[in-house]
Motif scaffolding. Structure first.
Motif, PDB file in Angstrom:
ATOM      1  N   GLN A   1      84.399 -17.929 108.398  1.00 28.48           N
ATOM      2  CA  GLN A   1      84.838 -16.891 109.330  1.00 28.48           C
ATOM      3  C   GLN A   1      84.157 -17.032 110.694  1.00 28.48           C
ATOM      4  N   ASN A   2      82.937 -17.531 110.706  1.00 24.62           N
ATOM      5  CA  ASN A   2      82.240 -17.735 111.985  1.00 24.62           C
ATOM      6  C   ASN A   2      82.958 -18.764 112.837  1.00 24.62           C
ATOM      7  N   GLN A   3      83.465 -19.820 112.186  1.00 28.90           N
ATOM      8  CA  GLN A   3      84.189 -20.853 112.922  1.00 28.90           C
ATOM      9  C   GLN A   3      85.504 -20.313 113.461  1.00 28.90           C
ATOM     10  N   ILE A   4      86.167 -19.485 112.677  1.00 28.67           N
ATOM     11  CA  ILE A   4      87.420 -18.884 113.132  1.00 28.67           C
ATOM     12  C   ILE A   4      87.162 -17.934 114.302  1.00 28.67           C
ATOM     13  N   SER A   5      86.094 -17.156 114.208  1.00 23.08           N
ATOM     14  CA  SER A   5      85.723 -16.252 115.304  1.00 23.08           C
ATOM     15  C   SER A   5      85.378 -17.049 116.559  1.00 23.08           C
ATOM     16  N   SER A   6      84.692 -18.168 116.359  1.00 26.11           N
ATOM     17  CA  SER A   6      84.339 -19.038 117.480  1.00 26.11           C
ATOM     18  C   SER A   6      85.586 -19.577 118.166  1.00 26.11           C
ATOM     19  N   MET A   7      86.608 -19.902 117.374  1.00 25.24           N
ATOM     20  CA  MET A   7      87.852 -20.403 117.945  1.00 25.24           C
ATOM     21  C   MET A   7      88.550 -19.336 118.780  1.00 25.24           C
ATOM     22  N   LYS A   8      88.465 -18.092 118.338  1.00 26.90           N
ATOM     23  CA  LYS A   8      89.062 -16.996 119.107  1.00 26.90           C
ATOM     24  C   LYS A   8      88.361 -16.824 120.442  1.00 26.90           C
ATOM     25  N   LEU A   9      87.032 -16.935 120.437  1.00 19.72           N
ATOM     26  CA  LEU A   9      86.270 -16.841 121.681  1.00 19.72           C
ATOM     27  C   LEU A   9      86.614 -18.009 122.605  1.00 19.72           C
ATOM     28  N   LYS A  10      86.700 -19.205 122.025  1.00 16.57           N
ATOM     29  CA  LYS A  10      87.059 -20.385 122.818  1.00 16.57           C
ATOM     30  C   LYS A  10      88.442 -20.227 123.451  1.00 16.57           C
ATOM     31  N   SER A  11      89.338 -19.563 122.730  1.00 17.31           N
ATOM     32  CA  SER A  11      90.687 -19.342 123.255  1.00 17.31           C
ATOM     33  C   SER A  11      90.641 -18.522 124.541  1.00 17.31           C
ATOM     34  N   VAL A  12      89.804 -17.465 124.537  1.00 17.82           N
ATOM     35  CA  VAL A  12      89.658 -16.629 125.729  1.00 17.82           C
ATOM     36  C   VAL A  12      89.048 -17.436 126.871  1.00 17.82           C
ATOM     37  N   LEU A  13      87.975 -18.166 126.571  1.00 15.84           N
ATOM     38  CA  LEU A  13      87.301 -18.968 127.602  1.00 15.84           C
ATOM     39  C   LEU A  13      88.211 -20.057 128.151  1.00 15.84           C
ATOM     40  N   LYS A  14      89.024 -20.640 127.270  1.00 15.33           N
ATOM     41  CA  LYS A  14      89.976 -21.676 127.700  1.00 15.33           C
ATOM     42  C   LYS A  14      91.020 -21.090 128.643  1.00 15.33           C
ATOM     43  N   ASN A  15      91.639 -19.981 128.216  1.00 15.30           N
ATOM     44  CA  ASN A  15      92.714 -19.393 129.012  1.00 15.30           C
ATOM     45  C   ASN A  15      92.237 -18.914 130.371  1.00 15.30           C
ATOM     46  N   GLU A  16      90.965 -18.547 130.454  1.00  8.09           N
ATOM     47  CA  GLU A  16      90.407 -18.089 131.729  1.00  8.09           C
ATOM     48  C   GLU A  16      89.879 -19.241 132.578  1.00  8.09           C
ATOM     49  N   GLY A  17      90.023 -20.464 132.091  1.00  6.28           N
ATOM     50  CA  GLY A  17      89.612 -21.631 132.871  1.00  6.28           C
ATOM     51  C   GLY A  17      88.126 -21.906 132.857  1.00  6.28           C
ATOM     52  N   ILE A  18      87.371 -21.146 132.062  1.00  7.68           N
ATOM     53  CA  ILE A  18      85.912 -21.274 132.061  1.00  7.68           C
ATOM     54  C   ILE A  18      85.478 -22.617 131.460  1.00  7.68           C
ATOM     55  N   ILE A  19      86.119 -23.012 130.348  1.00  8.25           N
ATOM     56  CA  ILE A  19      85.749 -24.280 129.712  1.00  8.25           C
ATOM     57  C   ILE A  19      86.095 -25.453 130.629  1.00  8.25           C
ATOM     58  N   ARG A  20      87.234 -25.385 131.291  1.00  7.53           N
ATOM     59  CA  ARG A  20      87.605 -26.446 132.251  1.00  7.53           C
ATOM     60  C   ARG A  20      86.598 -26.519 133.392  1.00  7.53           C
ATOM     61  N   LEU A  21      86.172 -25.362 133.841  1.00  9.66           N
ATOM     62  CA  LEU A  21      85.183 -25.296 134.924  1.00  9.66           C
ATOM     63  C   LEU A  21      83.879 -25.964 134.490  1.00  9.66           C
ATOM     64  N   LEU A  22      83.440 -25.663 133.275  1.00 15.70           N
ATOM     65  CA  LEU A  22      82.213 -26.263 132.748  1.00 15.70           C
ATOM     66  C   LEU A  22      82.366 -27.770 132.607  1.00 15.70           C
TER      67      LEU A  22
END
Length: 339
Positions: free
Chosen positions: A191-212
């Motif tokens: 469940q931690n990995q699934i929760s992590s994926m949900k957080l990554k989805s938000v960060l991805k859609n907001e362009g934060i991961i691309r920025l990093l």
């Protein structure tokens, strides 16, 4: 005098409320602007990558969605590479293997829905749907049996189930630190990995991961640290992998693969072993330090009467990014068996 004091107090209260309201509106506006800017930044990045990195192979319509398959070489057998969970671009990732094996026979890299150039699909991610789509893709793209299946990590379930369903078409299997059905059947959903994926989805859609990725070398290098920085892959393919990472870091198909992992393993277990089909199990030396994994890899040999296991000392989970020659040698032996 009392009324005058009350009016003063009321005016002060109104000014405080108005000031607080204005500050709140200001911060909300700033947050919205930042959010919208992030969304725009991400969309521009995705569009730019789609124009920069054209499809290297063939797009085939399978089960209502587009899937990507990349092929090289000629020969009497077809080596099919199957990725594990989360690999952004199997096309780029398997380069150290197909670049060598395609000199000897036909090679195919296919990308499941939600990976690489393939679309995110609305179809179930149960193991029977996955293997049916894989078989249909191979048929529609004109790839011919006999197949030698080479799978990494969780791709092991896909390979075994494919072999169970199309046994006459498979003449050999190589597992690259692939887990046994028993191992995955006994694993609980993380469940931690699934929760992590949900957080990554938000960060991805907001362009934060691309920025990093674009502005933090430390973040960029850490992302590739477990794959040897893709040092065995040409720069143009590494750039493709980066683009696909930013595109597919998380999606509903990948989440469904994790959710279905246990049940998929149980389906594979119910359908019997592989008989005499050659099974070569290459185990990561680093992963084998975990006794549970090491024991499960040894037990994996029971799935075929013609099975061998080898621990690749010093190699992490992505063996093909560290010791591709070990894998290529096993594949070549299976190719020779078909001549």
């Amino acid at each position: 005098m009392k009324n005058k004091t009350e009016k003063i107090q009321m005016n002060i209260g109104k000014k405080i409320f108005k000031g607080f309201r204005n500050i709140t509106i200001f911060f909300i506006t700033v947050i919205l602007l930042i959010s919208i800017s992030g969304l725009i930044y991400e969309r521009i990045g995705l569009y730019s990558d789609s124009k920069k990195y054209s499809v290297p192979g063939t797009i085939v319509k399978v089960n209502g969605h587009d899937m990507h398959v990349y092929s090289e070489g000629k020969g009497n057998s077809t080596v099919v590479f199957v990725s594990g969970f989360g690999t952004p671009s199997p096309y780029a990732d398997f380069y150290p293997l197909y670049n060598e094996i395609s000199k000897y026979t036909r090679t195919v890299v296919y990308e499941r829905p939600g990976y690489g150039y393939s679309e995110v699909s609305n179809t179930s991610r149960d193991i029977d749907t996955i293997t049916k789509e894989m078989h249909e893709l191979l048929e529609k793209s004109g790839e011919k049996a006999p197949y030698i299946l080479v799978g990494h990590s969780m791709g092991s379930l896909e390979i075994i189930r494919f072999t169970q369903r199309y046994k006459n078409e498979v003449k050999g299997i190589v597992m690259i630190d692939g887990g046994s059905p028993e191992f995955y059947a006994n694993e609980e959903i993380d469940q931690n990995q699934i929760s992590s994926m949900k957080l990554k989805s938000v960060l991805k859609n907001e362009g934060i991961i691309r920025l990093l990725f674009n502005y933090s070398k430390k973040f960029y290098n850490s992302t590739y640290s477990f794959r040897n920085q893709l040092s065995l892959v040409p720069l143009d393919l590494k750039n493709v992998d980066t683009a696909m990472y930013l595109k597919t870091i998380t999606n509903k198909n990948k989440t469904a693969e994790l959710v279905n992992l246990k049940s998929n393993a149980q389906i594979v277990m119910k359908n019997g072993n592989l008989g005499q089909i050659p099974l070569r199990i290459l185990t990561s030396g680093e992963e084998a330090k975990d006794s549970k994994w090491k024991n499960s890899q040894e037990d994996f040999k029971s799935w075929s009467t013609d099975s061998k296991q080898k621990i690749v000392k010093g190699s992490p989970h992505y063996i093909h990014q560290y010791e591709p020659n070990v894998i290529n040698n096993e594949i070549k032996k299976l190719i020779e068996n078909q001549k």
